[in-house]
Motif scaffolding. Structure first.
Motif, PDB file in Angstrom:
ATOM      1  N   ASN A  27       0.811  -1.205   0.000  1.00 54.97           N
ATOM      2  CA  ASN A  27       0.000   0.000   0.000  1.00 54.97           C
ATOM      3  C   ASN A  27       0.845   1.256   0.000  1.00 54.97           C
ATOM      4  N   VAL A  28       2.129   1.128   0.353  1.00 61.95           N
ATOM      5  CA  VAL A  28       2.941   2.310   0.590  1.00 61.95           C
ATOM      6  C   VAL A  28       3.560   2.778  -0.712  1.00 61.95           C
ATOM      7  N   ARG A  29       3.342   4.037  -1.012  1.00 66.11           N
ATOM      8  CA  ARG A  29       3.923   4.593  -2.232  1.00 66.11           C
ATOM      9  C   ARG A  29       5.247   5.270  -1.928  1.00 66.11           C
ATOM     10  N   GLU A  30       5.280   6.070  -0.877  1.00 71.51           N
ATOM     11  CA  GLU A  30       6.531   6.718  -0.490  1.00 71.51           C
ATOM     12  C   GLU A  30       6.413   7.231   0.938  1.00 71.51           C
ATOM     13  N   ILE A  31       7.542   7.643   1.462  1.00 71.64           N
ATOM     14  CA  ILE A  31       7.595   8.172   2.828  1.00 71.64           C
ATOM     15  C   ILE A  31       8.273   9.526   2.749  1.00 71.64           C
ATOM     16  N   VAL A  32       7.621  10.536   3.309  1.00 71.60           N
ATOM     17  CA  VAL A  32       8.179  11.884   3.228  1.00 71.60           C
ATOM     18  C   VAL A  32       8.215  12.522   4.612  1.00 71.60           C
ATOM     19  N   LYS A  33       9.117  13.467   4.760  1.00 77.45           N
ATOM     20  CA  LYS A  33       9.070  14.289   5.963  1.00 77.45           C
ATOM     21  C   LYS A  33       7.817  15.147   5.878  1.00 77.45           C
ATOM     22  N   PRO A  34       7.166  15.342   7.017  1.00 77.45           N
ATOM     23  CA  PRO A  34       5.868  16.031   6.924  1.00 77.45           C
ATOM     24  C   PRO A  34       6.034  17.479   6.472  1.00 77.45           C
ATOM     25  N   PRO A  35       5.430  17.833   5.345  1.00 76.54           N
ATOM     26  CA  PRO A  35       5.383  19.250   5.002  1.00 76.54           C
ATOM     27  C   PRO A  35       4.363  19.941   5.915  1.00 76.54           C
ATOM     28  N   THR A  36       4.285  21.240   5.803  1.00 76.50           N
ATOM     29  CA  THR A  36       3.288  21.944   6.602  1.00 76.50           C
ATOM     30  C   THR A  36       1.904  21.467   6.198  1.00 76.50           C
ATOM     31  N   ILE A  37       1.135  21.084   7.187  1.00 79.96           N
ATOM     32  CA  ILE A  37      -0.195  20.543   6.900  1.00 79.96           C
ATOM     33  C   ILE A  37      -1.194  21.691   6.876  1.00 79.96           C
ATOM     34  N   THR A  38      -1.895  21.802   5.766  1.00 79.44           N
ATOM     35  CA  THR A  38      -2.921  22.837   5.632  1.00 79.44           C
ATOM     36  C   THR A  38      -4.236  22.276   6.140  1.00 79.44           C
ATOM     37  N   GLU A  39      -4.774  22.921   7.158  1.00 79.37           N
ATOM     38  CA  GLU A  39      -6.017  22.382   7.720  1.00 79.37           C
ATOM     39  C   GLU A  39      -7.167  22.611   6.756  1.00 79.37           C
ATOM     40  N   VAL A  40      -8.106  21.709   6.793  1.00 74.80           N
ATOM     41  CA  VAL A  40      -9.285  21.816   5.942  1.00 74.80           C
ATOM     42  C   VAL A  40     -10.490  21.932   6.865  1.00 74.80           C
ATOM     43  N   PRO A  41     -11.173  23.052   6.830  1.00 81.39           N
ATOM     44  CA  PRO A  41     -12.303  23.210   7.739  1.00 81.39           C
ATOM     45  C   PRO A  41     -13.399  22.206   7.433  1.00 81.39           C
ATOM     46  N   ARG A  42     -14.076  21.763   8.486  1.00 78.19           N
ATOM     47  CA  ARG A  42     -15.234  20.877   8.368  1.00 78.19           C
ATOM     48  C   ARG A  42     -14.872  19.522   7.754  1.00 78.19           C
ATOM     49  N   ALA A  43     -13.631  19.154   7.885  1.00 78.73           N
ATOM     50  CA  ALA A  43     -13.265  17.806   7.441  1.00 78.73           C
ATOM     51  C   ALA A  43     -13.571  16.821   8.565  1.00 78.73           C
ATOM     52  N   ALA A  44     -13.577  15.546   8.225  1.00 82.25           N
ATOM     53  CA  ALA A  44     -13.815  14.520   9.243  1.00 82.25           C
ATOM     54  C   ALA A  44     -12.727  14.620  10.311  1.00 82.25           C
ATOM     55  N   PRO A  45     -13.028  14.188  11.516  1.00 82.23           N
ATOM     56  CA  PRO A  45     -12.081  14.403  12.626  1.00 82.23           C
ATOM     57  C   PRO A  45     -10.743  13.701  12.444  1.00 82.23           C
ATOM     58  N   HIS A  46     -10.716  12.617  11.692  1.00 81.58           N
ATOM     59  CA  HIS A  46      -9.439  11.921  11.577  1.00 81.58           C
ATOM     60  C   HIS A  46      -8.537  12.522  10.506  1.00 81.58           C
TER      61      HIS A  46
END
Lengths: 228, 191
Positions: A101-120
């Motif tokens: 299932n794994v395509r690649e592994i990256v260092k986390p870039p800045t995560i842009t929050e998405v309003p009203r997205a599911a809690p997970h």
């Protein structure tokens, strides 16, 4: 170098190409390109064109071995053999998902929050131009939140619907487990707690909680979440 | 056909076969793995040394040492398989070590020295580095260590490597490279 080329020019009938860009490449080609088994094609005016990879570039008939013609047979053999899992840490516990299932592994870039997205869903990130949702496995597994670390990584997975990222504390390694080392998920525990578990793998003293990647990363809510 | 402008930055993977270093377009390389068990395939083409099973995918193995006519040493801790694309196919190229990824401008690639073969595809499509004292390029946003260390690296044509007579051309290239860059300079790349 120019004099070498000129000497060869004098020896044989030839054609000479000078690319319009004027970057200084000249090549000397015999009228009859020799007996090579490679696909004969017009020699590129710029030899570097052949160097840089293009998806539509000509291949080599020497690589047509025919051994890759039976993928189902190969997969069947592997089902009985060891499966490979990518092991990662959440807190102090080690988890694993199937490496397929794994395509690649990256260092986390800045995560842009998405309003009203599911809690997970923590938000979205951009990986090589592609926008990917990042999932917090702690939320799905009902684990306490963790502190960000330097070793945190986003595991980019393909689960058929597209790509998703999984934010983990640390990626350990790829581990191979024979079916005999994998125990099915415990039946006695509350079904909700083990919903995402595919089993428990044992490697010596290590216990690796194997997760079902399809369930973990699907965008639809789990059965339990739908009720709340 | 891709049209590279001279100032375009390209990323090349530098790797070592024998005592010489070569360069390949990083986009051609799918992944780099430590050595896997190689299964021999009877009646395979001369350039194919066997196949490996990479997560269920069967990939032909091409030993870069044998193709270039250098000593084929047993796999060491630095040996790597470059899983690379040629057209729509994938192969595993055995190399003695992977050095670094260099980001260079297209204009710093020089034509390869003229070599013995004229017919058929050329094994080396360009050269980079090997000129001690070349000033660093004006743009500071990328490194050009290949030039600074003065190490001459030839751009490898992977498709041509499969051709039967690559060893002669490679030997000629090594002789020329030996004449140009002198004794090897200490490397500053990380392994």
């Amino acid at each position: 170098m120019a004099s070498e080329e000129n000497q060869k020019k004098a020896q044989a009938p030839q054609q000479q190409f000078s690319p319009a860009e004027g970057d200084g490449f000249t090549i000397v080609v015999r009228g009859d390109s020799g007996p090579t088994p490679a696909a004969p094609l017009a020699v590129p005016a710029n030899p570097l064109e052949e160097f840089f990879y293009r998806e539509d570039e000509p291949g080599s008939p020497l690589l047509e071995l025919g051994v890759a013609a039976h993928p189902t047979r190969v997969t069947g053999a592997r089902d009985e053999a060891r499966r490979e899992y990518l092991a990662f840490l959440l807190g102090s516990e080690e988890y694993g998902i199937e490496i397929g299932n794994v395509r690649e592994i990256v260092k986390p870039p800045t995560i842009t929050e998405v309003p009203r997205a599911a809690p997970h869903i923590l938000g979205v990130v951009t990986v090589r131009g592609e926008v990917i949702a990042v999932i917090d496995p702690r939320q799905r597994l009902k684990l306490p939140p963790g502190a960000p670390t330097n070793l945190a990584r986003v595991i980019v997975c393909d689960v058929g619907e597209g790509s998703c990222g999984l934010l983990v504390d640390m990626v350990s390694e790829v581990i191979r487990l024979p079916p005999s080392a994998i125990e099915p998920r415990p039946q006695s525990m509350n079904a909700v707690d083990t919903e995402y578990m595919a089993g428990i793998g044992r490697d010596g003293d290590r216990m690796i909680i194997l997760l079902d990647a399809d369930l973990l990363l699907r965008r639809r809510k789990s059965a339990e979440e739908s009720l709340t | 056909m891709t049209d590279h402008s001279p100032s375009e930055i390209v990323e090349l993977c530098a790797f070592r076969i024998g005592s010489d270093e070569y360069l390949m377009d990083i986009r051609r390389i799918r992944e780099i793995v430590p050595p896997l068990p190689v299964r021999l395939v009877p009646r395979a083409p001369e350039c194919i040394d066997g196949v490996v099973d990479l997560r269920g995918e069967v990939i032909p193995v091409v030993d870069g040492r044998r193709r270039l006519g250098v000593e084929v040493t047993p796999f060491s801790r630095q040996t790597r398989f470059l899983i690379a694309h040629v057209g729509s196919r994938t192969l595993a190229l055995v190399v003695d070590g992977v050095c670094e990824v260099v980001r260079i401008s297209r204009s710093s690639i020089r034509p390869a020295p003229g070599l013995t073969r004229l017919d058929g595809p050329r094994l080396f499509l360009g050269a980079c580095g090997g000129e001690a004292g070349t000033p660093a390029p004006a743009g500071k946003q990328f490194t050009n260590r290949g030039t600074k260390t003065g190490k001459l690296r030839l751009l490898l044509n992977l498709r041509a490597l499969l051709e039967p007579r690559g060893a002669e051309e490679a030997a000629a290239a090594r002789r020329l490279a030996g004449d140009r860059s002198g004794p090897p300079t200490p490397s500053e790349e990380a392994p």
